[in-house]
Design a protein around this motif. Structure first.
Motif, PDB file in Angstrom:
ATOM      1  N   ILE A  46      -2.907 -68.121  10.460  1.00  0.00           N
ATOM      2  CA  ILE A  46      -3.986 -67.240  10.945  1.00  0.00           C
ATOM      3  C   ILE A  46      -5.063 -67.074   9.876  1.00  0.00           C
ATOM      4  O   ILE A  46      -4.758 -66.961   8.686  1.00  0.00           O
ATOM      5  N   LEU A  47      -6.316 -67.034  10.320  1.00  0.00           N
ATOM      6  CA  LEU A  47      -7.432 -66.674   9.439  1.00  0.00           C
ATOM      7  C   LEU A  47      -7.987 -65.338   9.912  1.00  0.00           C
ATOM      8  O   LEU A  47      -8.342 -65.193  11.085  1.00  0.00           O
ATOM      9  N   ASP A  48      -8.059 -64.359   8.995  1.00  0.00           N
ATOM     10  CA  ASP A  48      -8.703 -63.068   9.296  1.00  0.00           C
ATOM     11  C   ASP A  48     -10.060 -63.073   8.612  1.00  0.00           C
ATOM     12  O   ASP A  48     -10.159 -62.968   7.387  1.00  0.00           O
ATOM     13  N   VAL A  49     -11.114 -63.223   9.426  1.00  0.00           N
ATOM     14  CA  VAL A  49     -12.489 -63.315   8.908  1.00  0.00           C
ATOM     15  C   VAL A  49     -13.046 -61.906   8.681  1.00  0.00           C
ATOM     16  O   VAL A  49     -13.017 -61.078   9.582  1.00  0.00           O
ATOM     17  N   ALA A  50     -13.571 -61.668   7.465  1.00  0.00           N
ATOM     18  CA  ALA A  50     -14.084 -60.343   7.083  1.00  0.00           C
ATOM     19  C   ALA A  50     -12.954 -59.317   7.184  1.00  0.00           C
ATOM     20  O   ALA A  50     -13.066 -58.300   7.869  1.00  0.00           O
ATOM     21  N   CYS A  51     -11.882 -59.609   6.475  1.00  0.00           N
ATOM     22  CA  CYS A  51     -10.628 -58.841   6.594  1.00  0.00           C
ATOM     23  C   CYS A  51     -10.722 -57.429   6.040  1.00  0.00           C
ATOM     24  O   CYS A  51      -9.856 -56.601   6.322  1.00  0.00           O
ATOM     25  N   GLY A  52     -11.756 -57.141   5.237  1.00  0.00           N
ATOM     26  CA  GLY A  52     -11.852 -55.801   4.655  1.00  0.00           C
ATOM     27  C   GLY A  52     -10.594 -55.466   3.882  1.00  0.00           C
ATOM     28  O   GLY A  52     -10.026 -56.313   3.166  1.00  0.00           O
ATOM     29  N   PRO A  53     -10.101 -54.207   4.028  1.00  0.00           N
ATOM     30  CA  PRO A  53      -8.938 -53.785   3.231  1.00  0.00           C
ATOM     31  C   PRO A  53      -7.593 -54.270   3.784  1.00  0.00           C
ATOM     32  O   PRO A  53      -6.549 -53.743   3.395  1.00  0.00           O
ATOM     33  N   GLY A  54      -7.625 -55.235   4.701  1.00  0.00           N
ATOM     34  CA  GLY A  54      -6.388 -55.912   5.087  1.00  0.00           C
ATOM     35  C   GLY A  54      -5.511 -55.190   6.091  1.00  0.00           C
ATOM     36  O   GLY A  54      -4.309 -55.488   6.198  1.00  0.00           O
ATOM     37  N   ILE A  55      -6.095 -54.284   6.855  1.00  0.00           N
ATOM     38  CA  ILE A  55      -5.287 -53.513   7.824  1.00  0.00           C
ATOM     39  C   ILE A  55      -4.711 -54.456   8.890  1.00  0.00           C
ATOM     40  O   ILE A  55      -3.503 -54.450   9.163  1.00  0.00           O
ATOM     41  N   ILE A  56      -5.578 -55.293   9.444  1.00  0.00           N
ATOM     42  CA  ILE A  56      -5.142 -56.246  10.472  1.00  0.00           C
ATOM     43  C   ILE A  56      -4.325 -57.374   9.824  1.00  0.00           C
ATOM     44  O   ILE A  56      -3.293 -57.801  10.350  1.00  0.00           O
ATOM     45  N   ALA A  57      -4.780 -57.832   8.659  1.00  0.00           N
ATOM     46  CA  ALA A  57      -4.078 -58.936   7.977  1.00  0.00           C
ATOM     47  C   ALA A  57      -2.617 -58.561   7.707  1.00  0.00           C
ATOM     48  O   ALA A  57      -1.699 -59.342   7.982  1.00  0.00           O
ATOM     49  N   ALA A  58      -2.399 -57.355   7.177  1.00  0.00           N
ATOM     50  CA  ALA A  58      -1.030 -56.935   6.842  1.00  0.00           C
ATOM     51  C   ALA A  58      -0.176 -56.836   8.101  1.00  0.00           C
ATOM     52  O   ALA A  58       1.017 -57.197   8.089  1.00  0.00           O
ATOM     53  N   ALA A  59      -0.778 -56.379   9.195  1.00  0.00           N
ATOM     54  CA  ALA A  59      -0.011 -56.253  10.444  1.00  0.00           C
ATOM     55  C   ALA A  59       0.336 -57.639  10.999  1.00  0.00           C
ATOM     56  O   ALA A  59       1.489 -57.899  11.369  1.00  0.00           O
ATOM     57  N   LEU A  60      -0.649 -58.538  11.035  1.00  0.00           N
ATOM     58  CA  LEU A  60      -0.409 -59.862  11.631  1.00  0.00           C
ATOM     59  C   LEU A  60       0.524 -60.724  10.776  1.00  0.00           C
ATOM     60  O   LEU A  60       1.244 -61.575  11.298  1.00  0.00           O
ATOM     61  N   ALA A  61       0.489 -60.510   9.460  1.00  0.00           N
ATOM     62  CA  ALA A  61       1.305 -61.336   8.560  1.00  0.00           C
ATOM     63  C   ALA A  61       2.799 -61.128   8.796  1.00  0.00           C
ATOM     64  O   ALA A  61       3.619 -61.954   8.388  1.00  0.00           O
ATOM     65  N   GLU A  62       3.158 -60.047   9.458  1.00  0.00           N
ATOM     66  CA  GLU A  62       4.581 -59.801   9.725  1.00  0.00           C
ATOM     67  C   GLU A  62       5.174 -60.944  10.563  1.00  0.00           C
ATOM     68  O   GLU A  62       6.316 -61.345  10.358  1.00  0.00           O
ATOM     69  N   LYS A  63       4.374 -61.479  11.504  1.00  0.00           N
ATOM     70  CA  LYS A  63       4.899 -62.538  12.388  1.00  0.00           C
ATOM     71  C   LYS A  63       4.358 -63.913  12.033  1.00  0.00           C
ATOM     72  O   LYS A  63       4.924 -64.934  12.422  1.00  0.00           O
TER      73      LYS A  63
END
Ligand code: SAM
Length: 257
Positions: free
Chosen positions: A45-62
């Motif tokens: 997955i690529l998180d574009v303009a991830c900011g402080p990683g709220i979505i990145a940390a959630a998606l990285a679980e799976k």
């Protein structure tokens, strides 16, 4: 000052307040976004303009692997800390501009971006880039705040947004957002819209610049008193100035090769 420089300056100062804002870290929003990614969320997955990683940390679980990408080093630092605290070891952090993604074509199973399109001066170019780096039949999930379809209301809302945060380029109307996604070549699968109630004081606080926002608070309150809703439900409630942000979430697919 060039727009990308302005974005960096703003989000360097806003990083801590943004990262801890209850409206931004709202778990229901994160869950809604994460669920939208579907089966491709188990891939790269690529998180574009991830900011402080709220979505990145959630998606990285799976996800098998996730790249958290942003222009602002301070935001990436917050993302790094959030992912480390969540025990995510499959996330890499890359700095750069979404207008020129430093990845080969068809590199990702899913590309996601939240609350960022309104910071891009060339949104269509970013959609073209996201299409390029996504593999065929890969999933795009984009969620952003959208303005009224009425040009006067949209103009007023965007003016308020830009005075609050000059790195705000332009909040698109829902129809414009859809047209960028389709114009870039994605096939839209599902869409949803909802209004998130906000309080002016809380929202202004995130920019972390009291000298800038104090006069703006007065002006926006006067607009609310005068019945100008700016297409965002601007009004007074129990002495507070309130409004809503209209969110739009799109799940789309890159067509088969
Ligand atoms: C409002 S924050 C959203 C952060 C995150 N996506 C979220 O939803 O929590 C916008 C982010 O977009 C980043 N940004 C703005 N323009 C960018 C660009 N051209 N390329 C990469 N990142 C950008 C900013 O640095 C900031 O971190």
């Amino acid at each position: 000052m060039d727009h990308l420089q302005r974005v960096k300056e703003e989000f360097t100062r806003q990083a801590a307040t943004f990262a801890s804002s209850a409206a931004i870290t709202d778990e229901q929003l994160t869950i809604r976004f994460s669920e939208a990614v579907g089966a491709n969320g188990e891939g790269t997955i690529l998180d574009v303009a991830c900011g402080p990683g709220i979505i990145a940390a959630a998606l990285a679980e799976k996800a098998r692997e996730l790249v958290a990408f942003d222009l602002t080093p301070e935001m990436l630092e917050h993302a790094r800390r959030r992912c480390a605290n969540a025990g995510r070891t499959n996330v890499t952090f890359r700095e750069g501009s979404a207008t020129d993604l430093p990845f080969a074509a068809s590199s990702f199973d899913a590309v996601v971006t939240r609350l960022a399109i309104h910071h891009f001066t060339e949104p269509r170019r970013v959609f073209d880039e996201m299409l390029r780096v996504l593999r065929p039949i890969g999933t795009l999930v984009v969620a952003d705040v959208v303005s009224s379809e009425n040009a006067d209301e949209s103009g007023l809302q965007n003016a308020i947004e830009t005075l609050r945060d000059p790195s705000h380029a332009r909040m698109l109307a829902l129809s414009e957002l859809v047209s960028h996604v389709e114009g870039a070549g994605f096939a839209i699968e599902t869409q949803s819209t909802w209004d998130k109630p906000r309080e002016l004081d809380e929202w202004m606080g995130i920019v972390n610049d009291p000298i800038r926002v104090a006069p703006l608070r007065t002006v926006v309150r006067a607009l609310a008193q005068a019945g100008k809703t700016a297409g965002m439900g601007l009004s007074l409630a129990d002495g507070r100035t309130v409004f809503f942000h209209r969110w739009h979430l799109i799940v789309a697919r890159k067509p088969p090769a």
